[in-house]
Design an enzyme around this catalytic site. Structure first.
Site, mmCIF file in Angstrom:
data_model
loop_
_atom_site.group_PDB
_atom_site.id
_atom_site.type_symbol
_atom_site.label_atom_id
_atom_site.label_comp_id
_atom_site.label_asym_id
_atom_site.label_seq_id
_atom_site.Cartn_x
_atom_site.Cartn_y
_atom_site.Cartn_z
ATOM 1 N N PRO A 63 47.507 77.825 93.098
ATOM 2 C CA PRO A 63 46.875 78.210 91.816
ATOM 3 C C PRO A 63 45.224 78.892 91.922
ATOM 4 C CG PRO A 63 47.153 75.912 91.917
ATOM 5 C CD PRO A 63 47.606 76.564 92.492
ATOM 6 N N ASN A 64 45.110 80.668 91.326
ATOM 7 C CA ASN A 64 43.545 80.551 91.263
ATOM 8 C C ASN A 64 44.355 81.752 92.897
ATOM 9 O OD1 ASN A 64 42.163 79.386 89.060
ATOM 10 N ND2 ASN A 64 42.384 77.605 90.305
ATOM 11 N N ARG A 74 36.203 86.857 93.654
ATOM 12 C CA ARG A 74 34.694 85.765 93.935
ATOM 13 C C ARG A 74 34.905 85.351 95.579
ATOM 14 N NH1 ARG A 74 35.191 82.137 90.218
ATOM 15 N NH2 ARG A 74 34.406 81.352 90.973
ATOM 16 N N TYR A 107 36.688 82.193 100.794
ATOM 17 C CA TYR A 107 38.150 82.805 100.879
ATOM 18 C C TYR A 107 38.186 84.603 100.779
ATOM 19 C CZ TYR A 107 38.190 78.798 98.044
ATOM 20 O OH TYR A 107 37.910 77.459 97.661
ATOM 21 N N ASN A 124 50.190 78.008 100.280
ATOM 22 C CA ASN A 124 48.892 77.020 100.631
ATOM 23 C C ASN A 124 49.563 76.827 98.886
ATOM 24 O OD1 ASN A 124 46.596 77.250 99.930
ATOM 25 N ND2 ASN A 124 45.605 78.921 100.608
ATOM 26 N N ALA A 153 44.696 73.649 95.195
ATOM 27 C CA ALA A 153 44.542 72.707 94.145
ATOM 28 C C ALA A 153 45.772 71.236 94.576
ATOM 29 C CB ALA A 153 43.073 72.599 93.371
ATOM 30 N N GLU A 213 51.836 74.436 105.861
ATOM 31 C CA GLU A 213 51.179 74.396 104.970
ATOM 32 C C GLU A 213 49.604 75.169 105.579
ATOM 33 O OE1 GLU A 213 49.225 70.503 104.188
ATOM 34 O OE2 GLU A 213 48.265 71.872 102.319
ATOM 35 N N HIS A 256 46.253 77.246 104.275
ATOM 36 C CA HIS A 256 44.640 76.314 104.052
ATOM 37 C C HIS A 256 43.470 77.908 104.273
ATOM 38 C CE1 HIS A 256 45.898 73.346 100.814
ATOM 39 N NE2 HIS A 256 46.120 73.129 101.761
ATOM 40 N N ARG A 316 35.006 70.044 103.426
ATOM 41 C CA ARG A 316 33.832 70.441 101.993
ATOM 42 C C ARG A 316 33.673 68.932 101.927
ATOM 43 N NH1 ARG A 316 37.457 75.309 99.659
ATOM 44 N NH2 ARG A 316 35.029 75.272 98.234
HETATM 45 O O1 CA2 Z 1 41.219 77.064 101.050
HETATM 46 C C1 CA2 Z 1 42.799 77.536 100.677
HETATM 47 O O2 CA2 Z 1 42.998 78.117 101.052
HETATM 48 C C2 CA2 Z 1 42.650 76.637 98.919
HETATM 49 O O3 CA2 Z 1 44.015 76.011 98.880
HETATM 50 C C3 CA2 Z 1 42.395 77.147 98.085
HETATM 51 C C4 CA2 Z 1 42.307 76.342 96.321
HETATM 52 C C5 CA2 Z 1 41.521 74.983 97.192
HETATM 53 O O4 CA2 Z 1 41.991 74.369 94.982
HETATM 54 C C6 CA2 Z 1 41.780 74.602 97.921
HETATM 55 O O5 CA2 Z 1 41.030 73.388 98.021
HETATM 56 C C7 CA2 Z 1 42.140 75.806 99.301
HETATM 57 C C8 CA2 Z 1 41.392 77.163 95.692
HETATM 58 C C9 CA2 Z 1 41.058 78.979 95.244
HETATM 59 C C10 CA2 Z 1 40.190 78.747 94.151
HETATM 60 O O6 CA2 Z 1 40.950 81.122 94.784
HETATM 61 C C11 CA2 Z 1 39.294 81.388 94.331
HETATM 62 C C12 CA2 Z 1 39.718 82.933 94.770
HETATM 63 C C13 CA2 Z 1 38.732 83.440 94.791
HETATM 64 C C14 CA2 Z 1 38.040 82.994 93.651
HETATM 65 C C15 CA2 Z 1 38.340 82.456 93.013
HETATM 66 C C16 CA2 Z 1 38.743 81.310 93.460
#
Ligand code: CA2
Length: 376
Positions: A9-10, A17, A22, A73, A76, A97, A99, A106
């Site tokens: 997700p996301n 953003r 990221y 990946n 969340a 896995e 991230h 964090r």
């Molecule tokens: O660090 C990672 O790769 C995560 O898997 C990314 C997830 C986060 O919930 C994990 O805790 C760690 C979320 C990705 C959110 O991605 C976005 C990217 C750009 C803009 C908004 C959200």
């Protein structure tokens, strides 16, 4: 091998953003890097992204009989899902896995990963590079799977041991990974090198050791403990514990050279792009530099530790230093600094045109040169 790369997700929002967490690349940008990287390793990839837990589980089930490895990946869902790790365990496909961010540093809830329990390793905090490292870890696992051993009682005192089949008591390469002693760089970065050495008939012991700040002299003591363990467990492991080649990359190269200045028992030390001149590190990085973090304070704050940590250029075991001329992470001035002091005690090979990571990638010319020095 064929690898399925799953993003949860996301992650479809990447590049739109929060670039400070990221990165600024989109998922599509990353995908083209994965394809190229896998191709260089004779592998291929498929990709899948979904914001839905069930769809991710279906993709994992669909990988049965299709993919030899999974990079995931889970976003969340990492922190909440029990069904995704169940699916991974259910299909039994080797999984790594990944991230992008350093989930261990964090919000506390992000430090929990259920997927880690069913993964060969979890890579975090390395941005987009983490996916490439994950591909390498899977390729290495396919060439030469490792067995996990503990060389000490602390959680981090572990090593992946690989022994070639059909060779009685092969020599052993003990590997010390780099990463400027930061906690999110781990031994997986030397997995592909380890697999290449096994193909050449060597055993390998790929170490974890104390990193993550204020870890001097523990890092050196850990490697010395691991060497003693290899020597005393040679028969049990099926290797020649009296023929050890100690190999370190980058900050691990510093550790290898430090051990070489304290031990005459090693067949050879191969330091790849080593950090040698710790006094040069604050100038390169500025405030919060990795040498001060490693030593638990700046030179002004911890003068005794800095003084005992400095390399002096008097190795007791034979040393080879390999350094790329185009290394911008650890400039080759570090190699020259050591060679100036150690003179004839060191064989120095400057690899024209090579950057920091090519010498630990056995698919490159620089990596092949390193393999040659270790196996010689
Ligand atoms: O660090 C990672 O790769 C995560 O898997 C990314 C997830 C986060 O919930 C994990 O805790 C760690 C979320 C990705 C959110 O991605 C976005 C990217 C750009 C803009 C908004 C959200």
């Amino acid at each position: 091998m064929h690898i399925l790369i799953i993003n949860g997700p996301n992650l479809n929002l990447l590049g739109t953003r929060e670039p400070e967490i990221y990165g600024s690349a989109t998922l599509r940008d990353l995908e083209s890097d994965w394809v190229r990287h896998a191709q260089d390793r004779g592998s291929s990839i498929d990709t899948f992204q979904s914001n839905h837990e069930g769809a991710i589980i279906d993709a994992i089930h669909g990988a049965r009989g299709v993919a030899d490895g999974i990079v995931i990946n889970p976003g969340a869902y990492t922190h909440t899902s029990r069904a995704i790790p169940d699916a991974i365990a259910g299909v039994g496909i080797p999984t790594v896995e990944v991230h992008l961010s350093d989930i261990m540093n964090r919000e506390p809830w992000r430090a929990i990963s259920h997927v880690a329990e069913v993964s060969l390793t979890t890579i975090h905090g390395r941005g987009a590079t983490g996916y490439l490292n994950a591909i390498d870890a899977l390729v290495a696992h396919t060439i030469a799977p490792a067995t996990l051993h503990h060389y000490g009682e602390e959680d981090h005192q572990v090593a992946d041991v690989r022994v070639p089949e059909g060779i009685e008591a092969p020599p052993v390469a003990v590997l010390i990974h780099g990463g400027y002693w930061r906690s999110y760089w781990k031994r997986d970065t030397l997995d592909l090198m380890a697999a290449a050495l096994v193909k050449e008939g060597m055993a390998t012991v790929n170490l974890e050791y104390a990193v993550g700040g204020d870890s001097y002299p523990a890092a050196i003591e850990d490697v010395e403990a691991a060497l003693a363990w290899v020597t005393s467990h040679g028969d049990e492991l099926g290797l020649d514990g009296s023929d050890i080649r100690l190999v370190g990359h980058s900050a691990g190269g510093y550790v290898a050279l430090k051990v070489a200045e304290r031990s005459a028992d090693l067949t050879r030390v191969v330091a790849i792009a080593p950090v040698t001149d710790i006094d040069a590190v604050p100038g390169q990085f500025g405030e919060g530099d990795p040498a001060s973090a490693f030593l638990g304070g700046t030179e002004a704050e911890r003068p005794d530790d800095w003084s005992s940590a400095r390399l002096v250029g008097t190795p007791q075991s034979p040393v080879v230093i390999v350094h790329g001329s185009e290394d911008t992470d650890v400039p080759d001035a570090h190699a020259r600094w050591y060679v100036e002091r150690a003179e004839d005690a060191v064989h120095f090979e400057d690899i024209e045109g090579s950057e920091h990571f090519a010498p630990i990638d056995p698919t490159t010319e620089a990596g092949a040169i390193v393999v040659g020095h270790i196996t010689a």
